[in-house]
Design a protein around this motif. Structure first.
Motif, mmCIF file in Angstrom:
data_model
loop_
_atom_site.group_PDB
_atom_site.id
_atom_site.type_symbol
_atom_site.label_atom_id
_atom_site.label_comp_id
_atom_site.label_asym_id
_atom_site.label_seq_id
_atom_site.Cartn_x
_atom_site.Cartn_y
_atom_site.Cartn_z
ATOM 1 N N THR A 270 27.474 44.364 39.131
ATOM 2 C CA THR A 270 26.643 43.175 39.325
ATOM 3 C C THR A 270 25.176 43.560 39.430
ATOM 4 O OG1 THR A 270 28.447 42.291 40.638
ATOM 5 C CG2 THR A 270 26.400 41.081 40.678
ATOM 6 N N SER A 271 24.890 44.561 40.269
ATOM 7 C CA SER A 271 23.475 44.835 40.497
ATOM 8 C C SER A 271 22.819 45.485 39.286
ATOM 9 C CB SER A 271 23.277 45.672 41.766
ATOM 10 O OG SER A 271 23.888 46.917 41.605
ATOM 11 N N LEU A 272 23.605 46.158 38.441
ATOM 12 C CA LEU A 272 23.016 46.743 37.232
ATOM 13 C C LEU A 272 23.117 45.802 36.027
ATOM 14 C CD1 LEU A 272 24.321 50.395 37.641
ATOM 15 C CD2 LEU A 272 21.966 49.639 37.848
ATOM 16 N N GLY A 273 23.741 44.647 36.256
ATOM 17 C CA GLY A 273 23.824 43.674 35.168
ATOM 18 C C GLY A 273 24.757 44.096 34.045
ATOM 19 N N VAL A 274 25.812 44.829 34.381
ATOM 20 C CA VAL A 274 26.781 45.221 33.349
ATOM 21 C C VAL A 274 27.967 44.274 33.419
ATOM 22 C CG1 VAL A 274 28.300 47.066 32.526
ATOM 23 C CG2 VAL A 274 26.071 47.624 33.489
ATOM 24 N N ARG A 275 28.245 43.628 32.317
ATOM 25 C CA ARG A 275 29.355 42.692 32.258
ATOM 26 C C ARG A 275 30.631 43.463 31.923
ATOM 27 N NH1 ARG A 275 29.585 36.880 30.631
ATOM 28 N NH2 ARG A 275 27.396 36.661 30.050
ATOM 29 N N PRO A 276 31.691 43.272 32.698
ATOM 30 C CA PRO A 276 32.915 44.016 32.385
ATOM 31 C C PRO A 276 33.525 43.577 31.048
ATOM 32 C CG PRO A 276 33.244 42.560 34.286
ATOM 33 C CD PRO A 276 31.821 42.439 33.885
ATOM 34 N N ASN A 277 34.009 44.542 30.303
ATOM 35 C CA ASN A 277 34.754 44.189 29.087
ATOM 36 C C ASN A 277 36.239 44.158 29.425
ATOM 37 O OD1 ASN A 277 35.631 46.817 29.214
ATOM 38 N ND2 ASN A 277 34.408 47.534 27.475
ATOM 39 N N LEU A 278 37.073 43.978 28.427
ATOM 40 C CA LEU A 278 38.508 43.826 28.687
ATOM 41 C C LEU A 278 39.102 45.073 29.347
ATOM 42 C CD1 LEU A 278 40.874 41.924 28.512
ATOM 43 C CD2 LEU A 278 41.351 42.786 26.215
ATOM 44 N N VAL A 279 38.701 46.249 28.861
ATOM 45 C CA VAL A 279 39.253 47.484 29.443
ATOM 46 C C VAL A 279 38.883 47.593 30.921
ATOM 47 C CG1 VAL A 279 39.238 50.002 29.354
ATOM 48 C CG2 VAL A 279 39.248 48.699 27.233
ATOM 49 N N VAL A 280 37.639 47.259 31.246
ATOM 50 C CA VAL A 280 37.219 47.326 32.640
ATOM 51 C C VAL A 280 38.026 46.342 33.478
ATOM 52 C CG1 VAL A 280 35.307 46.969 34.235
ATOM 53 C CG2 VAL A 280 34.922 48.164 32.089
ATOM 54 N N TYR A 281 38.200 45.128 32.970
ATOM 55 C CA TYR A 281 39.027 44.162 33.696
ATOM 56 C C TYR A 281 40.451 44.703 33.885
ATOM 57 C CZ TYR A 281 35.936 40.108 33.992
ATOM 58 O OH TYR A 281 34.922 39.231 34.336
ATOM 59 N N ASN A 282 41.013 45.259 32.831
ATOM 60 C CA ASN A 282 42.379 45.787 32.936
ATOM 61 C C ASN A 282 42.466 46.872 33.998
ATOM 62 O OD1 ASN A 282 43.077 44.076 30.899
ATOM 63 N ND2 ASN A 282 43.260 45.647 29.320
ATOM 64 N N THR A 283 41.482 47.766 33.995
ATOM 65 C CA THR A 283 41.480 48.854 34.971
ATOM 66 C C THR A 283 41.324 48.308 36.384
ATOM 67 O OG1 THR A 283 40.338 50.098 33.264
ATOM 68 C CG2 THR A 283 40.516 51.138 35.393
ATOM 69 N N LEU A 284 40.440 47.320 36.522
ATOM 70 C CA LEU A 284 40.226 46.727 37.845
ATOM 71 C C LEU A 284 41.470 45.994 38.331
ATOM 72 C CD1 LEU A 284 36.595 45.362 37.397
ATOM 73 C CD2 LEU A 284 37.316 47.032 39.112
ATOM 74 N N LEU A 285 42.158 45.308 37.421
ATOM 75 C CA LEU A 285 43.392 44.610 37.798
ATOM 76 C C LEU A 285 44.426 45.602 38.311
ATOM 77 C CD1 LEU A 285 43.893 41.986 34.943
ATOM 78 C CD2 LEU A 285 43.620 41.534 37.379
ATOM 79 N N GLU A 286 44.606 46.657 37.542
ATOM 80 C CA GLU A 286 45.532 47.716 37.923
ATOM 81 C C GLU A 286 45.145 48.278 39.297
ATOM 82 O OE1 GLU A 286 47.996 48.739 35.813
ATOM 83 O OE2 GLU A 286 48.711 50.366 37.106
ATOM 84 N N ALA A 287 43.844 48.488 39.472
ATOM 85 C CA ALA A 287 43.349 49.048 40.728
ATOM 86 C C ALA A 287 43.628 48.100 41.899
ATOM 87 C CB ALA A 287 41.851 49.334 40.620
ATOM 88 N N MET A 288 43.410 46.810 41.685
ATOM 89 C CA MET A 288 43.688 45.818 42.729
ATOM 90 C C MET A 288 45.163 45.847 43.106
ATOM 91 S SD MET A 288 41.085 44.209 43.783
ATOM 92 C CE MET A 288 39.467 43.619 43.384
ATOM 93 N N GLY A 289 46.010 46.038 42.107
ATOM 94 C CA GLY A 289 47.440 46.134 42.371
ATOM 95 C C GLY A 289 47.743 47.332 43.246
ATOM 96 N N LYS A 290 47.157 48.472 42.883
ATOM 97 C CA LYS A 290 47.421 49.690 43.643
ATOM 98 C C LYS A 290 46.861 49.598 45.056
ATOM 99 C CE LYS A 290 48.727 52.808 40.173
ATOM 100 N NZ LYS A 290 48.050 53.091 38.914
ATOM 101 N N ALA A 291 45.775 48.844 45.210
ATOM 102 C CA ALA A 291 45.184 48.686 46.541
ATOM 103 C C ALA A 291 45.885 47.585 47.336
ATOM 104 C CB ALA A 291 43.695 48.380 46.419
ATOM 105 N N GLY A 292 46.906 46.984 46.725
ATOM 106 C CA GLY A 292 47.676 45.964 47.430
ATOM 107 C C GLY A 292 46.926 44.656 47.642
ATOM 108 N N LYS A 293 46.179 44.222 46.601
ATOM 109 C CA LYS A 293 45.427 42.977 46.718
ATOM 110 C C LYS A 293 45.799 42.004 45.595
ATOM 111 C CE LYS A 293 42.755 44.622 50.021
ATOM 112 N NZ LYS A 293 42.830 44.084 51.381
#
Length: 658
Positions: A270-293
């Motif tokens: 957000t602070s650097l103004g980088v918009r996530p692409n699909l791969v970033v979203y996928n990685t973040l989703l996976e990460a949220m799963g692993k973090a139990g959220k």
DNA sequence: ATAGGGTTAG
């Protein structure tokens, strides 16, 4: 929450930004990893008037564009011929004699680029070198190294790199990033770091491709501190990280289950103004799963859709896995409906993940539909994953007939059973009391090479605890003896009339330390249940004591100033009963010694959303009733039983007198 | 796989 940035991008994140904490280590600067290379070593003193040395080149290395080669067809055909011949040098050289065109620099490069496997590329490079037709350049080595990386030939790559050095052919960012990623793929992380450090020593600055490759090396090593240090110094050098760098960071925090880290990544984007692409979203989703959220994963997915992106197979696989694990039936069903109506892409892994999700939640009809779809499809025929999911669905739902039907079908269509499938079958056959079939499934499995694991042993042990006849016990114990004779020996030991706690303790310790972490508590639970079913009255308490001693029941007893509580959510019915009695005994002693007690007492059983705790609440309630204990089901909190001190103390006193 | 970096299964 939306943040309007100076770039004009509207970046929406599911995560509240205002209270984002940095993981603790972000505030500590360490400069010890690549000592002496990037900045002053081992010094935390930063002189504000002296700018820090840049760690990466802001300009990405440019590549020379291909000159169009009019003979491309002919050369490609010849390259295919070379690729198809035998891997021996003789065969290769004899085909090479038929080369249709002059091996000029351009022609040779085109052939080199088209060769596979790596053996051919390597042979061709050597041939060019011996022919000495034109001076060797970096690009020939780079192309060859890429092919060698496919074959994970790190040693050869390193050999070529050293040859470049001795022949004074410059190594560029493409060379280094190829070497580094090859080392990474071969799990030679030390080598990857070594070559990264060599870059700086020769005076070459990494560009962002090499730099993010190295970030990933440290991330794969689990060295989050070093990754963040590198990342932050890159940013301090003026680097605007791209989505690939953020994907590396997100993956690392996901693997660590570090939720603060994930929030840090989101905040940085957000602070650097980088918009996530699909791969970033996928990685973040996976990460949220692993973090139990799961909830945050769901809002992140909404955000992905709102940003106009279309989810792919990997996105949907992550989400299906998360909803299944969380047992979110409503969201799981909505996801499946949306997938169908929007025609989102499906693949084999997604099919199997959806089946597993259905198994976790108990969506029988949906699973049956999916399984039929797979059977009808061309490329996604059910495999052992798919069948295992079906065995799990029918097994945990108690549909033994269907489970056995699928078990038979597996051997008919030639799909191998695995240890999970065996465990599911044994669990449901045990619950149904069909011991002869249980023995048959166990034998067939072992004969097919299935190695019983600790979970399967735990499952057999739980069947023993529910057996009603000595004959049944003996049948199941015979299976368990083939899988884990030591456990059977231990059962004999604790059933003996004369029994020495020290001997039991040593053997228990030995068994637990040889057992996989996730099967330890189930073992202990089952052992307690078995002793209770045999009316071996003191032994359940000894086993609960031993389990607690070896850390199997963390957080069983809790105390605050106002309330003391017992948390039996991870215990079996018998173990929970034992823990309650143990607790009451301790409280009675406290009264006897006239020590202070809080106003409130509570016992938590949970509500049985997890399959291990099903029925626990009810059986616990009936045991309380049997003891006439003054605990009452809490009105505001399901699965929680509470007692007031004024009611509990007289009851405990009356027990002391008897 | 046409010189380099990141994401899917108990």
């Amino acid at each position: 929450m939306a943040a309007s940035l100076s770039t004009g991008l509207d970046v929406h994140f599911a995560i509240p930004q205002s209270d984002t904490k940095r993981p603790i280590f972000f505030t500590r600067r360490k400069f010890t990893i690549y000592s002496g290379l990037l900045s002053k070593p081992k010094s935390t003193w930063v002189n504000p008037t002296k700018p820090k040395r840049s760690v990466l080149s802001l300009q990405r290395q440019t590549r020379s564009p291909y000159a169009y080669n009019p003979k491309v067809r002919e050369l490609k055909l010849f390259a295919n011929k070379l690729s198809d011949c035998d891997n021996s040098e003789e065969a290769f050289l004899s085909v090479l004699e038929e080369i249709p065109l002059e091996p000029t620099r351009e022609n040779a490069l085109l052939i080199l680029n088209s060769l596979k496997p790596w053996q051919k590329t390597h042979l061709f490079l050597n041939w060019i070198k011996t022919k000495n037709l034109f001076p060797m350049e970096t690009i020939f080595y780079n192309v060859t190294m890429k092919s060698l990386r496919f074959g994970r030939q790190f040693e050869l790559i390193e050999e070529l790199a050293n040859e470049m050095v001795s022949n004074e052919i410059p190594l560029d960012n493409i060379t280094y990033s190829t070497i580094i990623t090859c080392a990474k793929r071969c799990n030679l992380f030390d080598k990857a770091v070594e070559w990264f450090e060599r870059m700086y020593k020769t005076g070459l600055m990494p560009d962002e491709v090499t730099y993010s490759a190295v970030l990933d090396v440290y991330a794969k090593l689990g060295k989050a501190e070093e990754v963040v240090s590198l990342y932050e110094r890159g940013v301090a050098s003026g680097w605007k990280p791209d989505p690939i760098a953020f994907s590396v960071l997100a993956k690392m925090y996901g693997e660590a289950g570090d939720y603060d880290g994930i929030r840090y990544v989101l905040q940085e984007m957000t602070s650097l103004g980088v918009r996530p692409n699909l791969v970033v979203y996928n990685t973040l989703l996976e990460a949220m799963g692993k973090a139990g959220k799961p909830g945050l994963a769901r809002s992140l997915f909404q955000e992905l859709l709102e940003s106009g992106l279309t989810p792919n197979e990997k996105t949907l696989t992550s989400l299906a896995k998360i909803y299944g694990k969380a047992r979110w039936a409503k969201d799981a069903l909505e996801l499946w409906e949306e997938m169908k109506s929007k025609n989102w892409p499906m693949d084999f892994i997604l099919y199997n993940t959806l089946l597993t999700m259905c198994a976790d939640i108990g969506l029988v009809e949906e699973a049956e539909q999916l399984f039929l779809d797979m059977k009808k499809s061309q490329h996604c025929r059910p495999d052992s994953w798919s069948y295992t999911a079906m065995l799990k669905i029918y097994g945990s739902g108690g549909n033994v007939g269907k489970a056995m039907e699928f078990f038979e079908e597996m051997s008919e269509v030639g799909v191998e059973l695995n240890v999970m499938g065996t465990t599911c079958l044994i669990q449901c056959l045990g619950k149904a009391g069909r011991m002869d079939e249980l023995v048959k499934v166990f034998s067939v499995s072992v004969e097919h090479g299935i190695k019983p694991d600790d979970r399967l042993c735990g499952c057999l042990l739980s069947v023993v605890s529910r057996c009603e006849s000595r004959a049944d016990v003996d049948k199941v114990l015979a299976c368990l003896h083939r899988a884990n004779p030591r456990l059977v020996g231990f059962l004999k030991l604790i059933e003996e009339e004369v029994y020495c706690l020290d001997t039991v303790k040593e053997e228990f310790k030995g068994i637990i330390s040889d057992t996989k972490d996730d099967a330890r508590r189930p073992f202990c639970n089952c052992l307690i249940d078995i002793c209770l079913s045999k009316n071996l009255n003191k032994r359940p308490h000894d086993l609960l004591y031993l389990g607690t001693l070896y850390g199997l029941h963390p957080g069983l007893y809790n105390k605050t100033a106002d309330e003391w509580s017992l948390d039996v959510r991870s215990l079996s019915v018998g173990a929970a009963q034992t823990a309650l009695e143990e607790w009451m005994g301790t409280l009675a002693k406290t009264i006897k010694h006239e020590e202070a007690l809080p106003l409130l007492f509570s016992a938590q059983t949970g509500t049985g959303t997890h399959k291990f705790s099903q029925g626990l609440s009810n059986s616990f309630a009936s045991h309380l009733k049997k003891l006439a204990a003054p605990f009452r089901q809490s009105e505001e909190k399901a699965g929680c039983f509470v007692a007031k001190r004024e009611d509990l103390v007289p009851w405990l006193r009356s027990r002391l007198q008897t």
